[in-house]
Design a protein around this motif. Sequence first.
Motif, mmCIF file in Angstrom:
data_model
loop_
_atom_site.group_PDB
_atom_site.id
_atom_site.type_symbol
_atom_site.label_atom_id
_atom_site.label_comp_id
_atom_site.label_asym_id
_atom_site.label_seq_id
_atom_site.Cartn_x
_atom_site.Cartn_y
_atom_site.Cartn_z
ATOM 1 N N UNK A 180 0.852 -1.183 0.000
ATOM 2 C CA UNK A 180 0.000 0.000 0.000
ATOM 3 C C UNK A 180 0.888 1.233 0.000
ATOM 4 N N UNK A 181 0.445 2.271 -0.668
ATOM 5 C CA UNK A 181 1.193 3.522 -0.725
ATOM 6 C C UNK A 181 0.447 4.566 0.101
ATOM 7 N N UNK A 182 1.193 5.366 0.846
ATOM 8 C CA UNK A 182 0.601 6.371 1.718
ATOM 9 C C UNK A 182 1.173 7.731 1.365
ATOM 10 N N UNK A 183 0.285 8.705 1.117
ATOM 11 C CA UNK A 183 0.701 10.059 0.768
ATOM 12 C C UNK A 183 -0.130 11.062 1.550
ATOM 13 N N UNK A 184 0.365 12.274 1.649
ATOM 14 C CA UNK A 184 -0.400 13.308 2.328
ATOM 15 C C UNK A 184 -1.703 13.593 1.596
ATOM 16 N N UNK A 196 0.686 5.540 -10.358
ATOM 17 C CA UNK A 196 1.081 4.492 -11.310
ATOM 18 C C UNK A 196 1.864 3.356 -10.650
ATOM 19 N N UNK A 197 2.762 3.701 -9.711
ATOM 20 C CA UNK A 197 3.520 2.658 -9.016
ATOM 21 C C UNK A 197 2.582 1.769 -8.211
ATOM 22 N N UNK A 198 1.597 2.386 -7.572
ATOM 23 C CA UNK A 198 0.622 1.604 -6.810
ATOM 24 C C UNK A 198 -0.149 0.664 -7.731
ATOM 25 N N UNK A 199 -0.584 1.174 -8.875
ATOM 26 C CA UNK A 199 -1.335 0.342 -9.819
ATOM 27 C C UNK A 199 -0.493 -0.821 -10.317
ATOM 28 N N UNK A 200 0.773 -0.557 -10.646
ATOM 29 C CA UNK A 200 1.641 -1.620 -11.152
ATOM 30 C C UNK A 200 1.922 -2.679 -10.098
ATOM 31 N N UNK A 201 1.869 -2.280 -8.810
ATOM 32 C CA UNK A 201 2.107 -3.226 -7.717
ATOM 33 C C UNK A 201 0.816 -3.776 -7.123
ATOM 34 N N UNK A 202 -0.328 -3.396 -7.705
ATOM 35 C CA UNK A 202 -1.612 -3.927 -7.250
ATOM 36 C C UNK A 202 -2.020 -3.475 -5.873
ATOM 37 N N UNK A 203 -1.677 -2.232 -5.525
ATOM 38 C CA UNK A 203 -2.021 -1.718 -4.204
ATOM 39 C C UNK A 203 -2.686 -0.358 -4.281
ATOM 40 N N UNK A 204 -3.313 0.074 -3.194
ATOM 41 C CA UNK A 204 -4.009 1.358 -3.183
ATOM 42 C C UNK A 204 -3.098 2.511 -2.805
ATOM 43 N N UNK A 205 -3.575 3.724 -3.069
ATOM 44 C CA UNK A 205 -3.002 4.936 -2.496
ATOM 45 C C UNK A 205 -3.946 5.397 -1.396
ATOM 46 N N UNK A 206 -3.443 5.391 -0.179
ATOM 47 C CA UNK A 206 -4.202 5.879 0.973
ATOM 48 C C UNK A 206 -3.634 7.233 1.396
ATOM 49 N N UNK A 207 -4.436 7.996 2.115
ATOM 50 C CA UNK A 207 -4.063 9.362 2.469
ATOM 51 C C UNK A 207 -3.914 9.521 3.975
ATOM 52 N N UNK A 226 -1.959 -4.987 4.527
ATOM 53 C CA UNK A 226 -0.830 -4.663 3.655
ATOM 54 C C UNK A 226 0.466 -5.230 4.228
ATOM 55 N N UNK A 227 1.222 -5.912 3.385
ATOM 56 C CA UNK A 227 2.481 -6.515 3.817
ATOM 57 C C UNK A 227 3.631 -5.513 3.781
ATOM 58 N N UNK A 228 3.504 -4.486 2.945
ATOM 59 C CA UNK A 228 4.478 -3.395 2.884
ATOM 60 C C UNK A 228 3.708 -2.093 2.749
ATOM 61 N N UNK A 229 4.162 -1.071 3.461
ATOM 62 C CA UNK A 229 3.587 0.262 3.318
ATOM 63 C C UNK A 229 4.701 1.191 2.857
ATOM 64 N N UNK A 230 4.517 1.801 1.699
ATOM 65 C CA UNK A 230 5.503 2.723 1.149
ATOM 66 C C UNK A 230 5.024 4.148 1.367
ATOM 67 N N UNK A 231 5.823 4.934 2.078
ATOM 68 C CA UNK A 231 5.495 6.330 2.332
ATOM 69 C C UNK A 231 6.063 7.183 1.207
ATOM 70 N N UNK A 232 5.232 8.055 0.663
ATOM 71 C CA UNK A 232 5.634 8.894 -0.464
ATOM 72 C C UNK A 232 5.710 10.337 0.020
ATOM 73 N N UNK A 243 4.948 7.648 10.673
ATOM 74 C CA UNK A 243 5.730 6.485 10.249
ATOM 75 C C UNK A 243 5.825 5.449 11.360
ATOM 76 N N UNK A 244 6.070 5.881 12.577
ATOM 77 C CA UNK A 244 6.168 4.951 13.703
ATOM 78 C C UNK A 244 4.821 4.292 13.999
ATOM 79 N N UNK A 245 3.734 5.053 13.849
ATOM 80 C CA UNK A 245 2.400 4.478 14.050
ATOM 81 C C UNK A 245 2.117 3.383 13.032
ATOM 82 N N UNK A 246 2.575 3.574 11.809
ATOM 83 C CA UNK A 246 2.316 2.632 10.729
ATOM 84 C C UNK A 246 2.944 1.258 10.992
#
Length: 252
Positions: A180-184, A196-207, A226-232, A243-246
């Motif tokens: 899952x991708x996380x952005x402000x 696009x990166x989220x779509x290619x990896x089959x994950x959502x963009x959460x806010x 989610x097995x990995x959370x990517x912060x953008x 980040x620590x909460x995640x």
Amino acid sequence: MEDEGPVLLTREGSLPGATRLALQDLQPERIVVLGGNGVVSEAVMAELGGYADEVERVAGSDRYRTAAAIAQEWAASDVVFLASGQDFPDALSAAAAAGVEGAPVLLTRQHGLPGATMAELERLAPSTVYVIGGDAAVSDEAAQEAGWYADEVVRLGGADRYRTASHVAQEFFPTPTNEAFLATGMDFPDALAAAPAAAMNGGPVLLTRPASLPSATVTALDAIRAQTITLVGGFGAISLEVQETLERHVYP
């Protein structure tokens, strides 16, 4: 979808250094500029010609026509996402799901569909239109208009942008989700770049808010496991505290 690639950002009149470096690394064969001359100038188009054999523009005279033009170029689904063209969060929450589905994101005014959007819905004749956002973003009247062109209209909306993104994630992404991708949720560039990166990896963009993780986002992360959370974005966009909460919401 047929074409897959990152979204890079530019200023209207010049390419930022970071974008130049990314283009040098990517060495694309084709660059597609989205939007008219008022957003990306002809001078930038000429600069881009130094990084790819083919540079083309897909645009309309406003954001609604540009979204329709993009749909005409790439749509490959009987599903359409419909979001407000008057603010950014809902369209960005839909973007990763649309990428996975090969579906377009069309834009609307709150109280009625623009002509370009109606024309594209008529051309696409989708089975389902997903209305992204609550009534304050896309009114029931606009959603009913969308129903003239589709077999089914489904609204995915919450009381705010965080809840809407959560609903989209839970509707379209499996459990468990690899990434899952996380952005402000306070500004658009990071979520736009992530889609696009989220779509290619089959994950959502959460806010998220910069300093605190919304409960709706936590609900989505726990639902999709989610097995990995990517912060953008940097710490000004997503704080160390978030980040620590995640770390408590990752499911290895």
